[in-house]
Design a protein around this motif. Structure first.
Motif, PDB file in Angstrom:
ATOM      1  N   ALA A 180       0.827  -1.205   0.000  1.00 48.85           N
ATOM      2  CA  ALA A 180       0.000   0.000   0.000  1.00 48.85           C
ATOM      3  C   ALA A 180       0.864   1.257   0.000  1.00 48.85           C
ATOM      4  CB  ALA A 180      -0.930  -0.004   1.216  1.00 48.85           C
ATOM      5  N   VAL A 181       1.932   1.246   0.786  1.00 44.88           N
ATOM      6  CA  VAL A 181       2.863   2.385   0.833  1.00 44.88           C
ATOM      7  C   VAL A 181       3.441   2.651  -0.553  1.00 44.88           C
ATOM      8  CG1 VAL A 181       5.166   3.038   1.653  1.00 44.88           C
ATOM      9  CG2 VAL A 181       3.424   2.250   3.278  1.00 44.88           C
ATOM     10  N   GLU A 182       3.843   1.601  -1.238  1.00 45.81           N
ATOM     11  CA  GLU A 182       4.383   1.751  -2.590  1.00 45.81           C
ATOM     12  C   GLU A 182       3.341   2.343  -3.530  1.00 45.81           C
ATOM     13  OE1 GLU A 182       6.993  -1.309  -4.978  1.00 45.81           O
ATOM     14  OE2 GLU A 182       4.880  -1.794  -5.290  1.00 45.81           O
ATOM     15  N   ALA A 183       2.100   1.875  -3.439  1.00 45.61           N
ATOM     16  CA  ALA A 183       1.038   2.371  -4.319  1.00 45.61           C
ATOM     17  C   ALA A 183       0.693   3.828  -4.017  1.00 45.61           C
ATOM     18  CB  ALA A 183      -0.207   1.494  -4.176  1.00 45.61           C
ATOM     19  N   VAL A 184       0.699   4.203  -2.733  1.00 40.20           N
ATOM     20  CA  VAL A 184       0.418   5.598  -2.358  1.00 40.20           C
ATOM     21  C   VAL A 184       1.520   6.515  -2.870  1.00 40.20           C
ATOM     22  CG1 VAL A 184       0.247   7.185  -0.397  1.00 40.20           C
ATOM     23  CG2 VAL A 184      -1.035   5.046  -0.386  1.00 40.20           C
ATOM     24  N   THR A 185       2.759   6.077  -2.768  1.00 38.34           N
ATOM     25  CA  THR A 185       3.876   6.879  -3.280  1.00 38.34           C
ATOM     26  C   THR A 185       3.716   7.115  -4.776  1.00 38.34           C
ATOM     27  OG1 THR A 185       5.342   6.021  -1.552  1.00 38.34           O
ATOM     28  CG2 THR A 185       6.371   6.987  -3.509  1.00 38.34           C
ATOM     29  N   GLU A 186       3.361   6.061  -5.504  1.00 38.94           N
ATOM     30  CA  GLU A 186       3.149   6.200  -6.942  1.00 38.94           C
ATOM     31  C   GLU A 186       1.987   7.142  -7.234  1.00 38.94           C
ATOM     32  OE1 GLU A 186       2.563   2.276  -8.404  1.00 38.94           O
ATOM     33  OE2 GLU A 186       4.653   1.654  -8.100  1.00 38.94           O
ATOM     34  N   ALA A 187       0.913   7.044  -6.440  1.00 39.13           N
ATOM     35  CA  ALA A 187      -0.239   7.926  -6.640  1.00 39.13           C
ATOM     36  C   ALA A 187       0.140   9.387  -6.417  1.00 39.13           C
ATOM     37  CB  ALA A 187      -1.377   7.521  -5.704  1.00 39.13           C
ATOM     38  N   ALA A 188       0.955   9.643  -5.405  1.00 38.30           N
ATOM     39  CA  ALA A 188       1.381  11.018  -5.128  1.00 38.30           C
ATOM     40  C   ALA A 188       2.231  11.560  -6.264  1.00 38.30           C
ATOM     41  CB  ALA A 188       2.149  11.067  -3.808  1.00 38.30           C
ATOM     42  N   GLU A 189       3.075  10.724  -6.838  1.00 39.94           N
ATOM     43  CA  GLU A 189       3.912  11.158  -7.967  1.00 39.94           C
ATOM     44  C   GLU A 189       3.038  11.480  -9.178  1.00 39.94           C
ATOM     45  OE1 GLU A 189       6.495   7.841  -8.382  1.00 39.94           O
ATOM     46  OE2 GLU A 189       7.833   8.438  -6.727  1.00 39.94           O
ATOM     47  N   GLN A 190       2.010  10.669  -9.414  1.00 41.00           N
ATOM     48  CA  GLN A 190       1.107  10.930 -10.529  1.00 41.00           C
ATOM     49  C   GLN A 190       0.285  12.197 -10.280  1.00 41.00           C
ATOM     50  OE1 GLN A 190      -1.119   7.294 -10.776  1.00 41.00           O
ATOM     51  NE2 GLN A 190       0.643   6.077 -11.437  1.00 41.00           N
ATOM     52  N   ALA A 191      -0.135  12.390  -9.010  1.00 38.61           N
ATOM     53  CA  ALA A 191      -0.932  13.567  -8.678  1.00 38.61           C
ATOM     54  C   ALA A 191      -0.130  14.857  -8.827  1.00 38.61           C
ATOM     55  CB  ALA A 191      -1.468  13.446  -7.251  1.00 38.61           C
ATOM     56  N   ALA A 192       1.190  14.763  -8.701  1.00 35.04           N
ATOM     57  CA  ALA A 192       2.033  15.947  -8.898  1.00 35.04           C
ATOM     58  C   ALA A 192       1.940  16.433 -10.336  1.00 35.04           C
ATOM     59  CB  ALA A 192       3.477  15.629  -8.524  1.00 35.04           C
ATOM     60  N   GLN A 193       1.687  15.502 -11.255  1.00 30.94           N
ATOM     61  CA  GLN A 193       1.536  15.860 -12.661  1.00 30.94           C
ATOM     62  C   GLN A 193       0.087  16.201 -13.000  1.00 30.94           C
ATOM     63  OE1 GLN A 193       4.326  16.087 -14.508  1.00 30.94           O
ATOM     64  NE2 GLN A 193       5.446  15.433 -12.663  1.00 30.94           N
ATOM     65  N   GLN A 194      -0.844  15.476 -12.383  1.00 27.03           N
ATOM     66  CA  GLN A 194      -2.272  15.682 -12.630  1.00 27.03           C
ATOM     67  C   GLN A 194      -3.024  15.506 -11.315  1.00 27.03           C
ATOM     68  OE1 GLN A 194      -3.910  13.109 -15.595  1.00 27.03           O
ATOM     69  NE2 GLN A 194      -6.000  13.897 -15.371  1.00 27.03           N
ATOM     70  N   PRO A 195      -3.358  16.606 -10.619  1.00 23.61           N
ATOM     71  CA  PRO A 195      -4.008  16.522  -9.305  1.00 23.61           C
ATOM     72  C   PRO A 195      -5.268  15.653  -9.354  1.00 23.61           C
ATOM     73  CG  PRO A 195      -3.316  18.761  -9.749  1.00 23.61           C
ATOM     74  CD  PRO A 195      -3.106  18.000 -11.033  1.00 23.61           C
ATOM     75  N   GLN A 196      -5.386  14.762  -8.387  1.00 25.96           N
ATOM     76  CA  GLN A 196      -6.507  13.834  -8.343  1.00 25.96           C
ATOM     77  C   GLN A 196      -6.622  13.275  -6.926  1.00 25.96           C
ATOM     78  OE1 GLN A 196      -5.948  10.424 -10.890  1.00 25.96           O
ATOM     79  NE2 GLN A 196      -8.122   9.907 -10.943  1.00 25.96           N
ATOM     80  N   PRO A 197      -7.821  13.242  -6.349  1.00 27.09           N
ATOM     81  CA  PRO A 197      -7.964  12.637  -5.021  1.00 27.09           C
ATOM     82  C   PRO A 197      -7.749  11.128  -5.090  1.00 27.09           C
ATOM     83  CG  PRO A 197     -10.122  13.155  -5.911  1.00 27.09           C
ATOM     84  CD  PRO A 197      -9.109  13.746  -6.866  1.00 27.09           C
ATOM     85  N   THR A 198      -7.298  10.552  -3.971  1.00 23.31           N
ATOM     86  CA  THR A 198      -6.986   9.132  -3.897  1.00 23.31           C
ATOM     87  C   THR A 198      -7.958   8.401  -2.982  1.00 23.31           C
ATOM     88  OG1 THR A 198      -4.622   9.457  -4.315  1.00 23.31           O
ATOM     89  CG2 THR A 198      -5.246   7.452  -3.144  1.00 23.31           C
TER      90      THR A 198
END
Length: 505
Positions: free
Chosen positions: A169-187
């Motif tokens: 889950a930690v790995e997936a959240v980190t990836e989500a945050a990196e993607q959100a830096a390019q395109q803001p999106q709630p998780t």
């Protein structure tokens, strides 16, 4: 009630077979879940939260669809593909723009392709194996045959399933945050733990944290299961036949269970510290379990017979985001989660949903409603009810140690439950019924169904149960007619009526 101005990140934490009363905040003398208790204190803790059904898949499908098993069609663990619904939680959140992540045990009608990121599946005896230690640990778990380990788990914490799930889950959240830096999106992050479900094992230091001789004793032993008869007696006899003297290991079983709760608590802390550090403070946490565990009450392990409080009542709180801090006593259900999240993110409650939005209770500490005076739940896949002396074919052999407490016999017939205040009614399709006063009899030993002193109360409960069974009926497909909908799905609060302690609905 106005929806919140922002759309928070959402973390859904789900445990499996987790009794609600074994925590300090619920009065248990051992501190099994200090972090979860702290998290609950920051938000709205529903001390009377319930599952829709005391088995995994029907309950999880209820969470996702906001419908009871008789409506969504999944009444046993082997039929998740039969789920019926219009739009479920993943649909609602996808339409609201959420990135949807799953890590852990699924046991539901949705699969990997229904999420933007998926880590799993994990089950009770294994999951994705990234190291030789993971492989060896999973093999050892499987060899336990869902039993009770008498010694500490001979593997480090890092090989345990909760640790591995949180790492994923930690790995997936980190990836989500990196993607959100390019395109803001709630998780939306759903972390689903297989524990504290059997097999009952735990590594050090958790094995020694709650010594077996210091665990509070249960209230009732095997004699109560025998006296209850029916499925209770059948299950007790089956397990005693397969594992003679199994009840003698109850102190170790209860100690391992408590140790597993603390292990889970530490892993949830690890998860949330990373979520807050990565996604920020605007996070709504939803904590729930699919059902409880006997934890040796009635001389039984796991689950399987009846609808007792130890199986039906679950940990249930929401914390963070717009949620007010308060402990509440409303009777709420896992079925209520979908409409609650839908309303909090500003989405319409889907057609066919029976659950009630808890949003008004979360956002206004003074809000009350008679909508939550009752609690309804279901059990059984249908057919005639097998008797205590019958031995029909099962999906496992009668010989040997292996057994599944959820089987053709224990799940046969149908039962419906209604709780109102401290009174609890259960009606069975074979013509029987049960009535308990939970204030005086919390473990449901003294059946008052035929007590003349409770005749008026029984009649009132039967009427309430009938109304709930009508309410739970499937409304899908919608067809040409337009159904009248109540705000928040609150049937017992007419639109526009003034609410005690709050604004109009």
């Amino acid at each position: 009630m106005e929806p919140p101005a922002t759309t928070p990140h959402i973390v859904l934490i789900m445990t499996d077979q987790h009794r609600a009363d074994l925590s300090a905040r619920s009065g248990f003398p051992l501190d099994t879940t200090p972090f979860l208790d702290e998290l609950a204190a920051r938000g709205t803790d529903f001390q009377r939260g319930y599952t829709s059904s005391p088995l995994c898949v029907p309950a999880r499908v209820s969470l996702l669809t906001g419908r009871y098993p008789s409506a969504h069609g999944v009444t046993q663990n082997s039929t998740p593909g039969s789920a019926r619904y219009d739009r479920d939680l993943l649909d609602v959140l996808g339409e609201a723009g959420y990135r949807r992540i799953f890590a852990g045990k699924p046991h539901m009608h949705r699969g990997p392709d229904d999420f933007d990121a998926y880590r799993g599946p994990y089950w009770h005896t294994g999951g994705p194996q990234h190291t030789p230690g993971h492989e060896a640990f999973d093999r050892w778990l499987d060899e336990l045959d869902h039993g009770v380990a008498p010694e500490p788990t001979p593997f480090p914490l890092e090989d345990s399933l909760p640790y591995r799930i949180v790492s994923d889950a930690v790995e997936a959240v980190t990836e989500a945050a990196e993607q959100a830096a390019q395109q803001p999106q709630p998780t939306f992050l759903w972390v689903s733990f297989p524990e504290p479900h059997n097999p009952y094992q735990v590594p050090e230091p958790y094995f020694s944290l709650f010594p077996a001789d210091e665990i509070p004793e249960r209230l009732h032993g095997p004699d109560v299961a025998t006296a209850k008869g029916g499925h209770w007696a059948w299950l007790r006899d089956l397990v005693e036949e397969k594992r003679p003297g199994y009840d003698d290991e109850r102190a170790r079983y209860r100690a391992n269970y408590c140790g597993q709760l603390r292990l889970l608590d530490d892993q949830v802390r690890r998860l949330m510290e990373h979520v807050w550090a990565t996604l920020g403070d605007d996070v709504l946490v939803v904590m729930v379990s699919d059902h409880g565990d006997y934890v040796a009450e009635y001389g039984l392990q796991r689950k399987g017979a009846g609808l007792p409080e130890v199986l039906m009542r679950i940990p249930f709180f929401l914390s963070g985001g717009p949620v007010a801090a308060r402990t509440r006593g409303e009777l709420v259900s896992i079925v209520d989660i979908l409409p609650t999240i839908a309303e909090l993110v500003g989405s319409a409650i889907p057609d066919g949903v029976t659950g009630r939005s808890l949003a008004p209770l979360l956002l206004d500490v003074d809000r009350t409603s008679r909508e939550f005076d009752d609690l309804y739940a279901e059990r059984g896949f249908g057919g005639l009810t097998y008797g205590a002396d019958e031995r029909p074919p099962l999906h496992f052999p009668y010989e040997g140690r292996t057994f599944d407490e959820l089987n053709t016999v224990t799940q046969s017939g149908r039962s419906r439950m209604l709780r109102h205040g401290d009174l609890k009614l259960v009606v069975h399709s074979d013509g029987g019924g049960e009535l308990y006063d939970l204030a005086a009899d919390p473990t449901e030993v003294h059946d008052l169904f035929d007590d003349p002193a409770y005749a008026t109360a029984r009649a009132d409960l039967l009427l309430r149960l009938t109304q709930w069974m009508l309410r739970a009926q499937d409304e899908l497909p919608t067809g040409a007619y337009t159904a009248k909908r109540a705000p928040h799905n609150w049937v017992f609060d007419p639109p526009g009526a003034e609410q005690e302690g709050g604004a109009p609905a």
